[in-house]
Motif scaffolding. Structure first.
Motif, PDB file in Angstrom:
ATOM      1  N   ARG A 112       8.493   4.359   5.849  1.00  0.00           N
ATOM      2  CA  ARG A 112       8.984   5.472   5.032  1.00  0.00           C
ATOM      3  C   ARG A 112       8.421   6.802   5.522  1.00  0.00           C
ATOM      4  NH1 ARG A 112       7.701   1.552   1.089  1.00  0.00           N
ATOM      5  NH2 ARG A 112       5.715   2.619   0.618  1.00  0.00           N
ATOM      6  N   LEU A 113       7.196   6.771   6.016  1.00  0.00           N
ATOM      7  CA  LEU A 113       6.516   7.992   6.416  1.00  0.00           C
ATOM      8  C   LEU A 113       7.070   8.548   7.726  1.00  0.00           C
ATOM      9  CD1 LEU A 113       4.179   9.721   5.320  1.00  0.00           C
ATOM     10  CD2 LEU A 113       2.628   8.420   6.778  1.00  0.00           C
ATOM     11  N   PHE A 114       7.251   7.677   8.708  1.00  0.00           N
ATOM     12  CA  PHE A 114       7.659   8.130  10.036  1.00  0.00           C
ATOM     13  C   PHE A 114       9.156   7.977  10.297  1.00  0.00           C
ATOM     14  CE2 PHE A 114       3.151   7.130  10.532  1.00  0.00           C
ATOM     15  CZ  PHE A 114       2.685   8.246  11.191  1.00  0.00           C
ATOM     16  N   GLY A 115       9.839   7.144   9.495  1.00  0.00           N
ATOM     17  CA  GLY A 115      11.272   6.957   9.705  1.00  0.00           C
ATOM     18  C   GLY A 115      11.608   5.880  10.723  1.00  0.00           C
ATOM     19  N   TYR A 116      10.619   5.328  11.409  1.00  0.00           N
ATOM     20  CA  TYR A 116      10.824   4.221  12.355  1.00  0.00           C
ATOM     21  C   TYR A 116      10.695   2.894  11.615  1.00  0.00           C
ATOM     22  CZ  TYR A 116      10.212   7.380  16.387  1.00  0.00           C
ATOM     23  OH  TYR A 116      10.347   8.371  17.318  1.00  0.00           O
ATOM     24  N   GLY A 117      11.518   1.904  11.985  1.00  0.00           N
ATOM     25  CA  GLY A 117      11.341   0.558  11.485  1.00  0.00           C
ATOM     26  C   GLY A 117      10.224  -0.140  12.227  1.00  0.00           C
ATOM     27  N   ASN A 163       3.115  -1.254   8.418  1.00  0.00           N
ATOM     28  CA  ASN A 163       3.572  -1.629   7.077  1.00  0.00           C
ATOM     29  C   ASN A 163       4.762  -0.773   6.616  1.00  0.00           C
ATOM     30  OD1 ASN A 163       2.357   0.811   6.415  1.00  0.00           O
ATOM     31  ND2 ASN A 163       1.371   0.020   4.570  1.00  0.00           N
ATOM     32  N   PRO A 164       5.413  -1.174   5.510  1.00  0.00           N
ATOM     33  CA  PRO A 164       6.594  -0.437   5.020  1.00  0.00           C
ATOM     34  C   PRO A 164       6.315   1.027   4.702  1.00  0.00           C
ATOM     35  CG  PRO A 164       6.495  -2.596   4.003  1.00  0.00           C
ATOM     36  CD  PRO A 164       5.223  -2.436   4.759  1.00  0.00           C
ATOM     37  N   ALA A 205       0.837  -1.204   0.000  1.00  0.00           N
ATOM     38  CA  ALA A 205       0.000   0.000   0.000  1.00  0.00           C
ATOM     39  C   ALA A 205       0.870   1.251   0.000  1.00  0.00           C
ATOM     40  CB  ALA A 205      -0.935   0.001   1.212  1.00  0.00           C
ATOM     41  N   VAL A 206       0.443   2.244  -0.785  1.00  0.00           N
ATOM     42  CA  VAL A 206       1.171   3.520  -0.819  1.00  0.00           C
ATOM     43  C   VAL A 206       0.965   4.277   0.487  1.00  0.00           C
ATOM     44  CG1 VAL A 206       1.379   5.727  -2.017  1.00  0.00           C
ATOM     45  CG2 VAL A 206       0.962   3.643  -3.324  1.00  0.00           C
ATOM     46  N   ASP A 207      -0.246   4.189   1.042  1.00  0.00           N
ATOM     47  CA  ASP A 207      -0.534   4.850   2.311  1.00  0.00           C
ATOM     48  C   ASP A 207      -0.060   3.986   3.467  1.00  0.00           C
ATOM     49  OD1 ASP A 207      -1.750   6.940   0.968  1.00  0.00           O
ATOM     50  OD2 ASP A 207      -3.736   6.004   1.053  1.00  0.00           O
ATOM     51  N   GLY A 208       0.246   4.669   4.557  1.00  0.00           N
ATOM     52  CA  GLY A 208       0.650   3.935   5.742  1.00  0.00           C
ATOM     53  C   GLY A 208      -0.531   3.238   6.394  1.00  0.00           C
ATOM     54  N   VAL A 209      -0.333   1.955   6.781  1.00  0.00           N
ATOM     55  CA  VAL A 209      -1.384   1.176   7.439  1.00  0.00           C
ATOM     56  C   VAL A 209      -0.804   0.593   8.724  1.00  0.00           C
ATOM     57  CG1 VAL A 209      -2.989  -0.758   7.266  1.00  0.00           C
ATOM     58  CG2 VAL A 209      -2.423   0.579   5.213  1.00  0.00           C
TER      59      VAL A 209
END
Length: 703
Positions: free
Chosen positions: A143-148, A138-139, A121-125
């Motif tokens: 990318r959005l928050f910088g946390y793994g 999800n990945p 998904a492009v959006d964060g879930v």
């Protein structure tokens, strides 16, 4: 995975062989097919879909073989019964394993698809439990928050929120569990997110609730809207700048109108005063007429620009009144019959009108028809010009056709835009505002302007308007041909003229004095209130823009101090962009007159509000340039050199040169004076095209 399955296959094969040997060497019924049931159950982990069915078939076969070769004596019926029971057990087991395997595989596939959907998904879930602990991440969230995912899963989701959202989150979940009141769930909203580096960003958050296995979880979908917010901010700034530019333009045009109309009021006002002087020598009347015509021509150009600005600002209004559509059509027909004759064009006018007395905005309709017919005459060099008016019930259709060069498809849309012209327009000249204003005036009156044109053959402009019948009796043409001279006997009117410009006060006072009105004057609103306190006027003509106290403030004070006094207040304004009627009437004015004003407008205002009578006398029939009769050119031979010089001057609009050449023409003798007077009439109207057309006509007639 493949190696594990290979080992399982080998083990199951060994077990199958051992079970077979065991079953063949034991008395029948000793193990009851137990190895086959175990083998079929274990086939769930085999890679082959129908492994359980194959094993059930093999087990059934081996069971039957075991009975056949058994050392014990078993009768046939017992053997068949035992084999059937064991086979039934094997096949039921195989069927259950097959169904369970299919269901399990289906669940695995669905889980994999859902996992792929979330992972790609492009959006964060993310999924959190009822306590706010993150369970899935999800990945896109990484990318959005910088946390793994390993840094977030198992921790409270508020680690991804900046204050004040971080402080309110736990209380919100507790309140929701206690009351069930939703503030976010099921409702998308814009919030801020916090990245690992501490920076924040705007995001759109949507939260849904689910209960898998009876456990309450919340699914959150987050989207970074930084780009959208930036675009919205840019659009907002652009909108504010455009609105500011529009306000600045409107203010500039209003100021320009006021600054130009104020001196023009003095120019045209004094011209009217002097023209009304019976002792004025005849030799000055043509000069005064030229001043008046030039001033009106300049105001016409200003009005074109202001009309367009009013339309763009939505400030243009219809001024409905009763008028005679037949008279309007005949006036325009007379005007263009002469113009067509000067260019050698055939003029044709047809009016099929039953109901002549109608109600509408006759000024705008007149301007529309003059613009369309003026263009037709300007661009047509041979053939005819045709005006048609036809009534169908309450709907009136208008058509203007010519046999000119026509308009190309590429130019059709462009010519209706402000300051745009077709190629012919650039050659013939003009501001490029006529058709733009015409189109918008027609739309304002409820019609639609259409164009049908064939290049090389001509053009036809059409529109239709709904015009209601007139509400009252119309003034006859004979009545309009009289000029008021003086107040009727025994009638007295006291007028207060208020203006900070001395010339404006003197012009209006002089026009009022001509008809016997007593006038007092004031420089501003404060002085006007003092004059009213000393002596109550019947009517007040008050300028709107003045120092010390403006007209709007003064009239409000007037209404408050003398609420019972029937003092008529008329606003005098040079501004052309205000919504005059609503603004002035809200302030307390009874009417308004625009600058520069005509004496007829002032008289009409007094008659309507003071209910006075004016003595009338027939107006002098002074021939105007527009109605000058065509001279008999056969009585004089126009020298070729003079004709060529006149034609060249007309083609470049050299007005001073034309005037000098007309003087030369007059000196040719009495026979040339009529032609000189005709050309002077055209010159007074700045109709250089008409002069050029007349000269070509003379050249053709003289061979």
């Amino acid at each position: 995975m493949d190696k594990t399955r290979t080992v399982l296959v080998v083990l199951l094969t060994v077990v199958l062989l051992l079970g077979l040997l065991w079953d063949l060497n034991l008395p029948q019924g000793a193990i009851h097919g137990t190895p086959y049931v175990l083998l079929i159950s274990a086939s769930y982990w085999l890679p082959w879909r129908y492994a359980s069915v194959v094993l059930a078939a093999i087990g059934t076969l081996l069971t039957a073989v075991g009975y056949v070769y058994s050392a014990a004596e078993v009768d046939t019926a017992t053997m068949l019964l035992n084999v059937g029971l064991k086979a039934a057990v094997l096949w039921v087991t195989a069927f259950l394993v097959l169904r369970y395997r299919a269901s399990s595989r289906c669940l695995e596939d669905r889980e994999q698809r859902l996992r792929a959907l979330v992972e790609t998904a492009v959006d964060g879930v993310m999924i959190i439990d009822a306590a706010g602990t993150v369970q899935e991440y999800n990945p896109a969230c990484e990318r959005l928050f910088g946390y793994g995912a390993d840094e977030v899963v198992g921790n409270n989701v508020k680690m991804l929120m900046p204050p004040p959202y971080r402080d309110e989150h736990d209380q919100y979940l507790m309140r929701y569990r206690a009351t069930g009141v939703k503030r976010i769930i099921g409702i998308g909203r814009e919030v801020e997110g916090r990245r690992k580096d501490g920076t924040t960003f705007p995001m759109e958050l949507s939260v849904g609730e689910a209960r898998p296995g009876g456990q309450r979880v919340f699914v959150g979908i987050v989207r970074d809207i930084t780009a959208r917010k930036s675009a919205e901010q840019s659009l907002r700034l652009a909108k504010e700048q455009a609105e500011g530019a529009s306000r600045a333009k409107s203010l500039f045009l209003a100021n320009m109108s006021h600054e130009i109309r104020t001196p023009m009021n003095a120019v045209l006002g004094y011209t009217q005063l002097i023209e009304g002087d019976a002792e004025l020598p005849q030799k000055y009347r043509r000069s005064l007429k030229a001043i008046r015509v030039a001033g009106n021509h300049l105001l016409g150009l200003i009005d074109d620009v202001l009309d367009l600005s009013k339309i763009e600002a939505g400030a243009m209004e219809l001024n409905l009144r009763d008028f005679d559509l037949g008279d309007l059509t005949e006036d325009i027909s007379e005007m263009f019959r002469m113009r067509c004759g000067q260019k050698g064009l055939v003029w044709k006018a047809e009016a099929r009108i039953g109901q002549r007395a109608v109600r509408g905005d006759d000024r705008k309709l007149r301007q529309v028809l003059i613009n369309l017919l003026g263009n037709a005459v300007k661009f047509t060099d041979q053939g005819q010009i045709c005006l048609e008016v036809e009534q169908d019930g309450g709907r009136y259709a208008f058509s203007v056709a010519d046999t000119g060069p026509g308009i190309t498809d590429a130019a059709r849309e462009r010519i209706f835009e402000p300051f745009q012209q077709a190629e012919e327009g650039g050659v013939k000249g003009g501001t490029g505002l006529g058709l733009a204003i015409t189109k918008r005036h027609i739309e304002l009156m409820g019609g639609t302007l259409t164009l049908a044109s064939t290049p090389g053959e001509g053009s036809r402009f059409c529109f239709a308007l709904d015009l209601a019948p007139a509400e009252g009796a119309l003034t006859s043409a004979g009545d309009r041909a009289h000029r008021p001279l003086h107040l009727a006997h025994h009638q007295r009117v006291l007028a207060l003229v208020v203006d900070d410009v001395e010339d404006n006060r003197e012009v209006l006072s002089g026009l009022l004095d001509q008809v016997g009105v007593e006038v007092v004057m004031a420089n501003d609103g404060a002085q006007a209130l003092e004059r009213i306190a000393e002596r109550r006027p019947d009517i007040v003509f008050m300028d709107v823009r003045m120092p010390v106290m403006d007209g709007l403030t003064a009239v409000r004070h007037l209404r408050e101090r003398w609420p019972e006094e029937p003092i008529v207040c008329v606003a005098i304004t040079a501004s052309g962009l205000l919504r005059q009627r609503s603004v002035y009437r809200d302030a307390g004015f009874d009417d308004f007159i625009g600058k520069p004003f005509l004496i007829e407008t002032v008289w009409d205002c007094m008659v309507r509000h003071l209910h006075i009578d004016l003595e009338h006398a027939p107006a002098e029939d002074a021939p105007s340039g527009a109605a000058t009769q065509t001279a008999d050119v056969k009585a004089v031979r126009l020298p070729e050199a003079l004709r060529e010089r006149l034609l060249a001057a007309a083609q470049i609009n050299a007005l001073t040169e034309i005037e000098a050449l007309i003087g030369e023409l007059k000196r040719l003798g009495p026979g040339a004076e009529d032609l000189a007077d005709e050309l002077e009439g055209l010159l007074s109207q700045y109709d250089t095209d008409g002069i050029a057309a007349r000269l070509r006509q003379i050249s053709a007639e003289q061979g």
